[in-house]
Design a protein around this motif. Structure first.
Motif, PDB file in Angstrom:
ATOM      1  N   THR A  64      52.218  48.964  43.468  1.00 30.38           N
ATOM      2  CA  THR A  64      51.863  47.541  43.383  1.00 30.38           C
ATOM      3  C   THR A  64      52.214  46.938  42.032  1.00 30.38           C
ATOM      4  O   THR A  64      52.259  45.711  41.897  1.00 30.38           O
ATOM      5  CB  THR A  64      50.361  47.338  43.648  1.00 30.38           C
ATOM      6  OG1 THR A  64      49.619  48.127  42.718  1.00 30.38           O
ATOM      7  CG2 THR A  64      50.005  47.748  45.067  1.00 30.38           C
ATOM      8  N   LYS A  65      52.447  47.786  41.020  1.00 34.66           N
ATOM      9  CA  LYS A  65      52.853  47.271  39.713  1.00 34.66           C
ATOM     10  C   LYS A  65      54.223  46.614  39.839  1.00 34.66           C
ATOM     11  O   LYS A  65      55.160  47.197  40.382  1.00 34.66           O
ATOM     12  CB  LYS A  65      52.932  48.401  38.690  1.00 34.66           C
ATOM     13  CG  LYS A  65      51.600  49.076  38.404  1.00 34.66           C
ATOM     14  CD  LYS A  65      50.702  48.210  37.542  1.00 34.66           C
ATOM     15  CE  LYS A  65      49.456  48.964  37.119  1.00 34.66           C
ATOM     16  NZ  LYS A  65      48.550  48.139  36.282  1.00 34.66           N
ATOM     17  N   TYR A  96      46.723  34.081  45.388  1.00 34.13           N
ATOM     18  CA  TYR A  96      47.200  34.384  44.036  1.00 34.13           C
ATOM     19  C   TYR A  96      46.024  34.334  43.080  1.00 34.13           C
ATOM     20  O   TYR A  96      45.197  33.411  43.139  1.00 34.13           O
ATOM     21  CB  TYR A  96      48.254  33.374  43.603  1.00 34.13           C
ATOM     22  CG  TYR A  96      48.698  33.520  42.153  1.00 34.13           C
ATOM     23  CD1 TYR A  96      49.469  34.603  41.744  1.00 34.13           C
ATOM     24  CD2 TYR A  96      48.348  32.562  41.193  1.00 34.13           C
ATOM     25  CE1 TYR A  96      49.882  34.740  40.422  1.00 34.13           C
ATOM     26  CE2 TYR A  96      48.760  32.682  39.875  1.00 34.13           C
ATOM     27  CZ  TYR A  96      49.520  33.774  39.488  1.00 34.13           C
ATOM     28  OH  TYR A  96      49.925  33.907  38.184  1.00 34.13           O
ATOM     29  N   LYS A  97      45.934  35.329  42.207  1.00 37.92           N
ATOM     30  CA  LYS A  97      44.893  35.364  41.193  1.00 37.92           C
ATOM     31  C   LYS A  97      45.497  34.982  39.838  1.00 37.92           C
ATOM     32  O   LYS A  97      46.323  35.704  39.284  1.00 37.92           O
ATOM     33  CB  LYS A  97      44.259  36.748  41.117  1.00 37.92           C
ATOM     34  CG  LYS A  97      43.404  37.098  42.338  1.00 37.92           C
ATOM     35  CD  LYS A  97      42.634  38.389  42.118  1.00 37.92           C
ATOM     36  CE  LYS A  97      41.728  38.699  43.293  1.00 37.92           C
ATOM     37  NZ  LYS A  97      40.910  39.922  43.067  1.00 37.92           N
ATOM     38  N   PRO A 139      45.787  34.869  36.105  1.00 44.93           N
ATOM     39  CA  PRO A 139      45.299  35.934  35.221  1.00 44.93           C
ATOM     40  C   PRO A 139      44.506  35.411  34.037  1.00 44.93           C
ATOM     41  O   PRO A 139      44.639  34.248  33.644  1.00 44.93           O
ATOM     42  CB  PRO A 139      46.594  36.592  34.748  1.00 44.93           C
ATOM     43  CG  PRO A 139      47.585  35.472  34.736  1.00 44.93           C
ATOM     44  CD  PRO A 139      47.228  34.619  35.932  1.00 44.93           C
ATOM     45  N   GLN A 157      47.911  38.459  39.982  1.00 46.95           N
ATOM     46  CA  GLN A 157      47.891  39.363  41.124  1.00 46.95           C
ATOM     47  C   GLN A 157      48.107  38.592  42.422  1.00 46.95           C
ATOM     48  O   GLN A 157      47.750  37.419  42.529  1.00 46.95           O
ATOM     49  CB  GLN A 157      46.551  40.106  41.209  1.00 46.95           C
ATOM     50  CG  GLN A 157      46.242  41.004  40.033  1.00 46.95           C
ATOM     51  CD  GLN A 157      44.881  41.672  40.147  1.00 46.95           C
ATOM     52  OE1 GLN A 157      44.177  41.512  41.141  1.00 46.95           O
ATOM     53  NE2 GLN A 157      44.510  42.431  39.129  1.00 46.95           N
ATOM     54  N   VAL A 194      47.002  39.149  46.429  1.00 48.19           N
ATOM     55  CA  VAL A 194      46.148  39.956  47.296  1.00 48.19           C
ATOM     56  C   VAL A 194      46.237  39.437  48.725  1.00 48.19           C
ATOM     57  O   VAL A 194      46.521  38.259  48.969  1.00 48.19           O
ATOM     58  CB  VAL A 194      44.674  39.945  46.843  1.00 48.19           C
ATOM     59  CG1 VAL A 194      44.528  40.598  45.481  1.00 48.19           C
ATOM     60  CG2 VAL A 194      44.112  38.526  46.832  1.00 48.19           C
ATOM     61  N   LEU A 240      45.247  44.743  47.312  1.00 52.46           N
ATOM     62  CA  LEU A 240      46.186  44.377  46.264  1.00 52.46           C
ATOM     63  C   LEU A 240      47.619  44.590  46.737  1.00 52.46           C
ATOM     64  O   LEU A 240      47.986  45.682  47.169  1.00 52.46           O
ATOM     65  CB  LEU A 240      45.923  45.213  45.011  1.00 52.46           C
ATOM     66  CG  LEU A 240      46.824  44.932  43.798  1.00 52.46           C
ATOM     67  CD1 LEU A 240      46.596  43.527  43.277  1.00 52.46           C
ATOM     68  CD2 LEU A 240      46.562  45.966  42.698  1.00 52.46           C
ATOM     69  N   GLU A 247      50.617  43.442  41.217  1.00 52.37           N
ATOM     70  CA  GLU A 247      49.961  43.222  39.930  1.00 52.37           C
ATOM     71  C   GLU A 247      51.039  43.079  38.871  1.00 52.37           C
ATOM     72  O   GLU A 247      51.831  43.990  38.644  1.00 52.37           O
ATOM     73  CB  GLU A 247      49.034  44.381  39.586  1.00 52.37           C
ATOM     74  CG  GLU A 247      48.247  44.159  38.295  1.00 52.37           C
ATOM     75  CD  GLU A 247      47.227  45.246  38.037  1.00 52.37           C
ATOM     76  OE1 GLU A 247      46.408  45.085  37.120  1.00 52.37           O
ATOM     77  OE2 GLU A 247      47.252  46.270  38.762  1.00 52.37           O
ATOM     78  N   ASN A 248      51.083  41.894  38.240  1.00 53.77           N
ATOM     79  CA  ASN A 248      52.151  41.593  37.294  1.00 53.77           C
ATOM     80  C   ASN A 248      51.872  42.186  35.915  1.00 53.77           C
ATOM     81  O   ASN A 248      50.715  42.443  35.553  1.00 53.77           O
ATOM     82  CB  ASN A 248      52.341  40.081  37.192  1.00 53.77           C
ATOM     83  CG  ASN A 248      52.831  39.492  38.490  1.00 53.77           C
ATOM     84  OD1 ASN A 248      53.464  40.166  39.303  1.00 53.77           O
ATOM     85  ND2 ASN A 248      52.530  38.213  38.720  1.00 53.77           N
TER      86      ASN A 248
END
Length: 599
Positions: free
Chosen positions: A187-188, A518-519, A521, A528, A530, A541, A544-545
């Motif tokens: 996910t990275k 979208y989260k 940051p 992120q 999700v 997830l 994850e940026n």
């Protein structure tokens, strides 16, 4: 009376009256520690900056998450109320819509017909953000973000529906249980491509972002460019010889529509009229056709538009002066509003799975507003819903089902431009009313365009939206949740998805029965993506940026309330809808868009 093409439109007038472009974009991320500045928002920051003082006492207990209006469930375990929704019309209560009999068709198929020339434009919004512990920057952002609803209905050539990838920006959501977006093995994410912002001494609109299976397309200065999803390289470039002034959020059969000016600005004519409608094939970049519309009230000057939409095989453009419609494939004129003795005009259209209009009749200050679902081929209304006193403008959140947003007597609190939502059935009769006047919710609607509401998505028989941000348990930063309302009852459900400490979450679109969100940051982390299960609200997830300084500053230079977000198949694009003069002191690069790829 036709508006002269030599006069600036409302969009252009707004630009002329705004202050100079900012010297620096917002950066630092959501929840960055902030110190109050003396002298108000316009004061210069002190020099040298003073770092924030350490807390003299332990952090306060966590603030209570936004409560729901009285009579609605306040905890996830509570069950939605089942009584009829508040706001059903009984005796024509002040400020609420009333049912209206269907009127005779107001449209007729015509060639190159339009309405009285009129201007409009995207709302100019100002967002205050803090850069560093004590440096204050004011950034002017031209609004016009994008909202998202589910839908992937297949279109045909003879019956306009939301065909192809009929969802905003081309993002595809599967219908039925679950969705197509799955968590990758890793996910990275890493940067795919970051495209520098074009150099401009003026604020220039760059509305429009679209994502297909192979291409990400973005409006640029005087052109639209397509990028390959595999490596971010340029795939095609379509010159328009003019700047884009509005764009459809919808894609049908890998085609979309844009509005662009009559010409590029010159020293003698700085503000060009927004009167050109065109359709672009997003796979090839070919401009399939372009057209203008003439006013039915006389005159040879093309009608000015402020927004455009697509529904299946129909392209409809509108604005404060009226509208017109064309066939998506070949640009053949389909219909335009008829003038009548009641001075009725179409203010704008909403597309996607269906086509609908906000129609205004009468004279100021006694306008009467109607929301009408339309037959996309003929423009004939399938029903008509009258909005009563206290509503001087309205927006369309969704066309299937038809949901209308209004700011009744300007009572919106925290939610921008919307105090109440009205859910209509297939006959345009009121089904339920959703009040947002408690101030616990944070959707946004524009001022004069019909299809400008953001952070509102529809699926699973519900309306999903973010709560107003509030303090969490961390010393710095704020957080929020995504909640939902039942469309049948208008009552808030027990659904709740938490953004997490120092993150702010906004819904982007549906993916089958799941939500994609979208989260935003915090100042020291990456954003992120999700997937939220539509039944359990459990979050998975997807991306994850990076939290590196370079990546984090690139990602957070966009204001979430106006940026364009597109996510699909492990790719995220974040774009601006306007470019401006770059700061002479900032060392950070400005980007037209940034993008990330997972895995």
């Amino acid at each position: 009376m036709n508006e002269s093409a030599e006069q600036p439109t409302e969009r252009q007038s707004a630009q002329m009256s705004t202050p100079p472009p900012p010297s620096q974009p917002p950066s630092g991320g959501f929840g960055k520690p902030q110190d109050p500045q003396p002298g108000g928002s316009g004061a210069s920051p002190p020099a040298p900056p003073v770092p924030p003082a350490m807390p003299s006492a332990p952090p306060q207990p966590p603030a209570q998450p936004p409560t729901v209006p009285a009579g609605q469930p306040a905890a996830p375990a509570a069950q939605p109320h089942q009584q009829p929704a508040y706001g059903y019309p009984q005796d024509g209560g002040y400020g609420y819509p009333q049912q209206q009999p269907v009127t005779a068709p107001m449209y007729a198929a015509q060639s190159q017909a339009g309405s009285a020339a009129g201007g409009g434009g995207n709302e100019v919004r100002t967002q205050l953000m803090i850069v560093g512990a004590a440096l204050l920057a004011i950034v002017l952002i031209i609004g016009g973000g994008f909202w998202y609803v589910s839908g992937d209905d297949k279109g045909t050539d003879d019956k306009p529906t939301a065909g192809g990838s009929a969802s905003p920006g081309g993002d595809k959501g599967a219908t039925g249980g679950g969705g197509t977006e799955k968590a990758p093995a890793k996910t990275k994410s890493k940067t795919l491509v970051n495209v520098p912002m074009p150099v401009s001494d003026e604020i220039v609109q760059t509305d429009g972002s679209w994502l297909t299976d192979t291409t990400y397309a973005k409006s640029d200065m005087g052109k639209v460019i397509g990028y390959n999803l595999t490596d971010g390289s340029k795939k095609w470039e379509t010159p328009l010889n003019a700047n884009v002034c509005a764009a459809s959020r919808w894609v049908s059969d890998n085609k979309t529509a844009v509005l662009f000016d009559a010409a590029l600005p010159t020293a003698e004519k700085k503000y060009q009229p927004c009167n050109q409608v065109g359709v672009i094939d997003l796979n090839t970049g070919k401009l399939l056709w372009s057209a203008t519309a003439k006013s039915q009230t006389g005159g040879d000057k093309p009608v000015n538009f402020s927004e455009v939409t697509v529904s299946g095989q129909t392209v409809a453009a509108g604005g404060l002066g009226g509208g017109a419609a064309w066939n998506l494939a070949d640009g053949k004129p389909l219909w335009s509003p008829k003038t009548d003795t009641d001075n009725c005009e179409d203010l704008g259209y909403a597309g996607g799975p269906a086509l609908a209009v906000i129609r205004r009749c009468g004279q100021s200050p006694n306008y009467v507003m109607y929301a009408q679902p339309l037959d996309a081929t003929s423009g004939a209304p399938k029903g008509s819903y009258k909005l009563s006193a206290g509503i001087d403008f309205a927006q369309i959140v969704s066309t299937q089902p038809l949901i209308v947003a209004a700011n009744i007597n300007r009572t919106a609190k925290n939610a921008t431009g919307v105090s109440d939502l009205f859910v209509l059935d297939d006959a345009a009769q009121l089904k339920s009313h959703i009040p947002l006047t408690s101030g616990n919710y944070a959707p946004r609607c524009g001022a004069t365009e019909v299809e400008t509401c953001t952070h509102l998505i529809v699926g699973n028989g519900k309306l999903y939206l973010p709560t107003e941000e509030h303090k969490g348990t961390a010393d710095y930063g704020r957080t929020n949740e995504i909640v939902s309302f039942d469309l049948e009852t208008g009552k808030q459900t027990a659904d709740r998805a938490d953004a997490g400490e120092r993150f702010k979450m906004i819904p982007l679109r549906m993916d089958g029965s799941n939500l994609i969100a979208y989260k935003v940051p915090p100042y020291d982390g990456g954003g992120q993506i999700v997937s939220i299960d539509g039944k359990s609200m459990k979050e998975t997830l997807l991306m994850e940026n990076p939290a590196t300084k370079e990546s984090q500053r690139a990602e957070t230079q966009y204001v979430p309330d106006s940026a364009e977000y597109r996510y699909g198949n492990g790719k995220l694009f974040i774009a601006r809808n306007a470019v401006m003069r770059k700061s002479t002191v900032s060392t950070d690069p400005y980007y037209l868009f940034v993008s990330f790829t997972a895995g």
